[in-house]
Design an enzyme around this catalytic site. Structure first.
Site, PDB file in Angstrom:
ATOM      1  N   HIS A 244       0.811  -1.227   0.000  1.00  0.00           N
ATOM      2  CA  HIS A 244       0.000   0.000   0.000  1.00  0.00           C
ATOM      3  C   HIS A 244       0.848   1.282   0.000  1.00  0.00           C
ATOM      4  CE1 HIS A 244      -3.525  -2.393   1.285  1.00  0.00           C
ATOM      5  NE2 HIS A 244      -2.756  -2.946   2.210  1.00  0.00           N
TER       6      HIS A 244
HETATM    7  C1  BDR Z   1      -3.010   0.732   5.406  1.00  0.00           C
HETATM    8  O1  BDR Z   1      -3.187   0.202   6.719  1.00  0.00           O
HETATM    9  C2  BDR Z   1      -1.975  -0.314   7.202  1.00  0.00           C
HETATM   10  O2  BDR Z   1      -2.181  -1.587   7.677  1.00  0.00           O
HETATM   11  C3  BDR Z   1      -0.974  -0.261   6.083  1.00  0.00           C
HETATM   12  O3  BDR Z   1       0.303   0.114   6.580  1.00  0.00           O
HETATM   13  C4  BDR Z   1      -1.517   0.801   5.163  1.00  0.00           C
HETATM   14  O4  BDR Z   1      -1.052   2.089   5.499  1.00  0.00           O
HETATM   15  C5  BDR Z   1      -3.773  -0.154   4.433  1.00  0.00           C
HETATM   16  O5  BDR Z   1      -5.122  -0.173   4.747  1.00  0.00           O
END
Ligand code: BDR
Ligand code: CA
Length: 313
Positions: free
Chosen positions: A243
């Site tokens: 992400h």
């Molecule tokens: C986001 O939530 C976290 O778990 C990850 O680091 C990312 O920023 C994804 O939903």
């Protein structure tokens, strides 16, 4: 062109860690003024420590790391150990960092830095809940017009939610903070799940990291191996979404991404849809656009950029 000055606001997190590495590996395009930690994936004592582990791994122990807010504006902290493990960076063996944590509070640092620079010269890159940024905007509204742009990971439209059926984790954890940021008037670029779920690791992509034959390559491969298990089970996908590196990749190579400039509102009331990013993707309202909401990604180009930059560390 001079490198773009950024502050990375983060809750590492394996994918945050890769984002920080990507930024520190790209000094021609990006000048990381500081890294500010916030509570999110794991509590603050771990996120600030993890941020320092990552800067040391990048060979950049001089990076300024600050600890910020340890809880959302008005809610109890929700964490994501079920995804990232107990430490937030589960996977490989890691030693404690030796580089210092700065004494100054992250929010004060953000305020002071924006005040000290010309307007339009600093980009904020939030990779976690928006608590630090919103707190800075609330306590020093004069800094809002000084921000060049906010490029953040958060929200979803077509993918809807990952922590609840309706909400993405970063926005869900602190929806009141997200609302302040989205209502601020600062130009915003959003990397929602719709994009980040296309930044999917595959065996070949993970092995490309390992094949770098460096400590960084090994760590990123080991983090990804750990992080993958959750998404493979949940989505039946081949790998895991990276992400947060989407935010940094956008700063280096924006043409990897396409999206729409639309209105995005944050749900802060409904229990059922708390933290939902209500994006007017089809432009069915007359609400003014406030964010560039990304929808697609050239994933081969993204992973090629990542491998190229990580090889430099
Ligand atoms: C986001 O939530 C976290 O778990 C990850 O680091 C990312 O920023 C994804 O939903
Ligand atoms: Ca994150």
């Amino acid at each position: 062109m001079a490198p773009r000055k950024i502050i990375i606001d983060t809750d590492p997190g394996q994918d945050d860690a890769v984002a920080i590495l990507l930024a520190l590996a790209s000094p021609d395009e990006i000048d990381v003024l500081g890294v500010t930690a916030v509570a999110g994936n794991v509590p603050l004592p771990l996120t600030q420590k993890n941020a320092r582990i990552v800067c040391e791994l990048a060979g950049k122990p001089d990076t300024l790391v600050f600890a910020g807010c340890d809880a959302p504006l008005v809610r109890k902290l929700v964490t994501a150990e079920h995804v990232h493990g107990k430490t937030g960076l589960d996977g490989p063996q890691m030693s404690d960092p030796t580089m210092p944590l700065q004494d100054q509070h992250a929010v004060e640092y953000i305020i002071e830095t924006l005040r000290a620079h010309d307007a339009g010269t600093i980009t904020l890159c939030p990779l976690g809940p928006l608590t630090n940024i919103a707190t800075a905007f609330k306590s020093a509204p004069d800094i809002i017009e000084k921000v060049q742009e906010i490029v953040l990971m958060g929200g979803a439209y077509f993918q809807v939610g990952n922590i609840t059926p309706a909400a993405e984790f970063n926005i869900y954890v602190d929806p009141e903070a997200a609302k302040i940021v989205f209502d601020s008037g600062v130009p915003i670029v959003v990397m929602p799940l719709d994009v980040t779920h296309k930044a999917l690791t595959t065996r070949a992509r993970v092995e490309a990291f390992r094949a770098l034959g460096t400590k960084v390559g090994d760590m990123v491969a080991a983090w990804t191996d750990f992080f993958e298990r959750f998404d493979k089970e949940k989505y039946g996908s081949e790998g895991a979404p990276l992400h947060d590196p989407c935010v940094i990749a956008y700063l280096i190579q924006p043409d990897l991404f396409t999206g729409r400039h639309v209105n995005v509102e944050i749900e802060t009331v409904s229990e059922l849809t708390l933290g939902m990013t209500v994006a007017d993707w089809w432009r069915v309202t007359d609400r003014a656009p406030n964010a560039m909401f990304m929808g697609d990604l050239d994933s081969d180009g993204f992973f090629a950029l990542l491998a190229d930059r990580l090889a430099r560390l």
